[in-house]
Design a protein around this motif. Sequence first.
Motif, PDB file in Angstrom:
ATOM      1  N   UNK A  32       0.825  -1.209   0.000  1.00 46.19           N
ATOM      2  CA  UNK A  32       0.000   0.000   0.000  1.00 46.19           C
ATOM      3  C   UNK A  32       0.860   1.261   0.000  1.00 46.19           C
ATOM      4  N   UNK A  33       1.965   1.232   0.743  1.00 44.45           N
ATOM      5  CA  UNK A  33       2.885   2.373   0.774  1.00 44.45           C
ATOM      6  C   UNK A  33       3.506   2.564  -0.610  1.00 44.45           C
ATOM      7  N   UNK A  34       3.967   1.474  -1.209  1.00 42.42           N
ATOM      8  CA  UNK A  34       4.542   1.552  -2.545  1.00 42.42           C
ATOM      9  C   UNK A  34       3.504   1.993  -3.563  1.00 42.42           C
ATOM     10  N   UNK A  35       2.263   1.557  -3.376  1.00 46.50           N
ATOM     11  CA  UNK A  35       1.205   1.979  -4.287  1.00 46.50           C
ATOM     12  C   UNK A  35       0.971   3.476  -4.233  1.00 46.50           C
ATOM     13  N   UNK A  36       0.952   4.024  -3.020  1.00 46.99           N
ATOM     14  CA  UNK A  36       0.748   5.471  -2.886  1.00 46.99           C
ATOM     15  C   UNK A  36       1.840   6.280  -3.539  1.00 46.99           C
ATOM     16  N   UNK A  37       3.097   5.863  -3.328  1.00 45.27           N
ATOM     17  CA  UNK A  37       4.206   6.620  -3.914  1.00 45.27           C
ATOM     18  C   UNK A  37       4.261   6.397  -5.409  1.00 45.27           C
ATOM     19  N   UNK A  38       3.817   5.223  -5.884  1.00 49.59           N
ATOM     20  CA  UNK A  38       3.841   4.915  -7.311  1.00 49.59           C
ATOM     21  C   UNK A  38       2.868   5.790  -8.084  1.00 49.59           C
ATOM     22  N   UNK A  39       1.753   6.157  -7.461  1.00 50.80           N
ATOM     23  CA  UNK A  39       0.794   7.031  -8.131  1.00 50.80           C
ATOM     24  C   UNK A  39       1.477   8.308  -8.583  1.00 50.80           C
ATOM     25  N   UNK A  40       2.305   8.875  -7.712  1.00 52.34           N
ATOM     26  CA  UNK A  40       3.027  10.097  -8.058  1.00 52.34           C
ATOM     27  C   UNK A  40       4.131   9.827  -9.068  1.00 52.34           C
ATOM     28  N   UNK A  41       4.959   8.811  -8.822  1.00 53.23           N
ATOM     29  CA  UNK A  41       6.110   8.555  -9.686  1.00 53.23           C
ATOM     30  C   UNK A  41       5.694   8.154 -11.094  1.00 53.23           C
ATOM     31  N   UNK A  42       4.721   7.254 -11.221  1.00 55.84           N
ATOM     32  CA  UNK A  42       4.294   6.829 -12.547  1.00 55.84           C
ATOM     33  C   UNK A  42       3.601   7.967 -13.287  1.00 55.84           C
ATOM     34  N   UNK A  43       2.867   8.795 -12.530  1.00 54.29           N
ATOM     35  CA  UNK A  43       2.245   9.963 -13.149  1.00 54.29           C
ATOM     36  C   UNK A  43       3.276  10.968 -13.643  1.00 54.29           C
ATOM     37  N   UNK A  44       4.358  11.124 -12.885  1.00 54.58           N
ATOM     38  CA  UNK A  44       5.433  12.035 -13.299  1.00 54.58           C
ATOM     39  C   UNK A  44       6.074  11.539 -14.592  1.00 54.58           C
ATOM     40  N   UNK A  45       6.237  10.220 -14.711  1.00 57.98           N
ATOM     41  CA  UNK A  45       6.805   9.659 -15.939  1.00 57.98           C
ATOM     42  C   UNK A  45       5.910   9.992 -17.125  1.00 57.98           C
ATOM     43  N   UNK A  46       4.601   9.760 -16.970  1.00 61.86           N
ATOM     44  CA  UNK A  46       3.665  10.068 -18.053  1.00 61.86           C
ATOM     45  C   UNK A  46       3.685  11.562 -18.382  1.00 61.86           C
ATOM     46  N   UNK A  47       3.756  12.390 -17.351  1.00 62.35           N
ATOM     47  CA  UNK A  47       3.789  13.842 -17.567  1.00 62.35           C
ATOM     48  C   UNK A  47       5.055  14.269 -18.304  1.00 62.35           C
ATOM     49  N   UNK A  48       6.155  13.529 -18.094  1.00 62.85           N
ATOM     50  CA  UNK A  48       7.388  13.852 -18.808  1.00 62.85           C
ATOM     51  C   UNK A  48       7.217  13.677 -20.307  1.00 62.85           C
ATOM     52  N   UNK A  49       6.388  12.705 -20.709  1.00 67.10           N
ATOM     53  CA  UNK A  49       6.103  12.533 -22.125  1.00 67.10           C
ATOM     54  C   UNK A  49       5.331  13.712 -22.685  1.00 67.10           C
ATOM     55  N   UNK A  50       4.371  14.210 -21.912  1.00 64.11           N
ATOM     56  CA  UNK A  50       3.619  15.395 -22.331  1.00 64.11           C
ATOM     57  C   UNK A  50       4.555  16.594 -22.446  1.00 64.11           C
ATOM     58  N   UNK A  51       5.454  16.707 -21.475  1.00 62.66           N
ATOM     59  CA  UNK A  51       6.389  17.837 -21.477  1.00 62.66           C
ATOM     60  C   UNK A  51       7.309  17.797 -22.695  1.00 62.66           C
ATOM     61  N   UNK A  52       7.686  16.587 -23.137  1.00 63.31           N
ATOM     62  CA  UNK A  52       8.540  16.499 -24.316  1.00 63.31           C
ATOM     63  C   UNK A  52       7.842  17.088 -25.538  1.00 63.31           C
ATOM     64  N   UNK A  53       6.535  16.813 -25.675  1.00 62.53           N
ATOM     65  CA  UNK A  53       5.783  17.370 -26.795  1.00 62.53           C
ATOM     66  C   UNK A  53       5.682  18.897 -26.688  1.00 62.53           C
ATOM     67  N   UNK A  54       5.462  19.380 -25.464  1.00 61.67           N
ATOM     68  CA  UNK A  54       5.334  20.827 -25.258  1.00 61.67           C
ATOM     69  C   UNK A  54       6.670  21.530 -25.479  1.00 61.67           C
TER      70      UNK A  54
END
Length: 437
Positions: free
Chosen positions: A345-367
């Motif tokens: 559960x602890x890893x799941x909570x932190x993963x929500x942020x980390x995996x989202x940051x990875x996805x956001x990095x892809x958006x940032x590359x396009x921008x």
Amino acid sequence: MSQPKMRLGIKEIPRPDQWLLFSLQHLCAMFGATVLVPFLVDMSPATALLSSGLGTLAFILVTKGQVPAYLGSSFAFIAPIIAAQGLGGTEGAMIGSFFAGLVYGIVALVIKAAGTDWITKVLPPIVVGPVIMVIGLSLATTAIGNAMYLPGTPVGEEPVYSLVHIATASVTLAVAVIATMYFKGFLNLIPILLGLIAGYVFALWQGLIDLSPIREAPWFSSPELLVPFVTYTPSLNWAIVAIMAPVALVTLAEHTGQLMVLSKVAGKNFLEKPGMHRTVMGDGIATMIAASIGGPPNTTYGENVGVVAITRVFSVFVVGGAAVLAIAFSFIGKIAALISSIPEAVMGGISILLFGIIASAGVRMLIDNSVDMGEKRNMVIASIILVIGIGGATVRFSDTFEIAGMSLATIIGLILHGILPNRSVSYGKKQIFDSES
């Protein structure tokens, strides 16, 4: 490039007291993410720390001590490792990781011979950006599953919803977000670690943690190593190679972006000196070292680039010190047991942020590259990559050979980029290798 004010230059050796603190700071910055990867793919966190330290030292040697970069466990390989484990176990995944390292080496030799301009043409932002999004979003179900359900549900059975696990994940995520947004100074550099600590304490209060393995663990112990021809006999599975080797092309784009950021921060063009062929080769050798001892593939870490940017401490001796500390920690049994006791559960909570940051990095590359998503060509390529990658599409050629998920999405994206008209719009207005950007 203008030379920034440096607290310590790249080749400067700090005082012993400063050296320890600066190196610990780097260790804290990478620690949470580096041990999270092996936790999610059922590998040894202690081995991940060992391979991270050895890989970083190898990188420093290959780059002639000229690039202050730390290498840790790569998130891009999580889904491919899980898929490879299903086909050939962890040993098979290590063979696939080794071949990914070989791909790095081949690319490094090509860069040495042909320069870096071809990478922009082969890996345009319209392909790389959505593929990076796929890396994060394809792992979203893993993060939410760890955060919502009781662990250990047998395959085929409905997972059991747990409000206690939801609360634990929420506390972990909340502290990490607060630390990222509001904390200052050193605490702002370790939001992942702070989130893990807060979640762990909350989970302990909720009775989710058994401390007996930590008490029983020895202070000194050897990491769980998987060494080919010593602990197992390697066998080549081309399906696993097809799943894992192409991921090196995706992480190459991430590596390039981080190298450009580090170049701008340091006021030095690391693409020219020591040369991108050396940094890519360093990544490749680090990944092959990890595969040879049972650790996850390594890549340069953006977290540590951030530490360098904020502290203005560019010394490779500080980065090397963090690597030595990581190696030392891998042999402390109680630390390995402590890491293994962290609830899902602890890893799941932190993963929500980390995996989202990875996805956001892809958006940032396009921008950042000013890619026009109003263009039909770009919209078609991005849409197909996202659905194929996140949906887990598979092309199966035989019982032992298939291309799936992120690898398939990358290949189809590159094919579409090659055959669709009006190719120039997919590169955007700002090139990834623009050193002044």
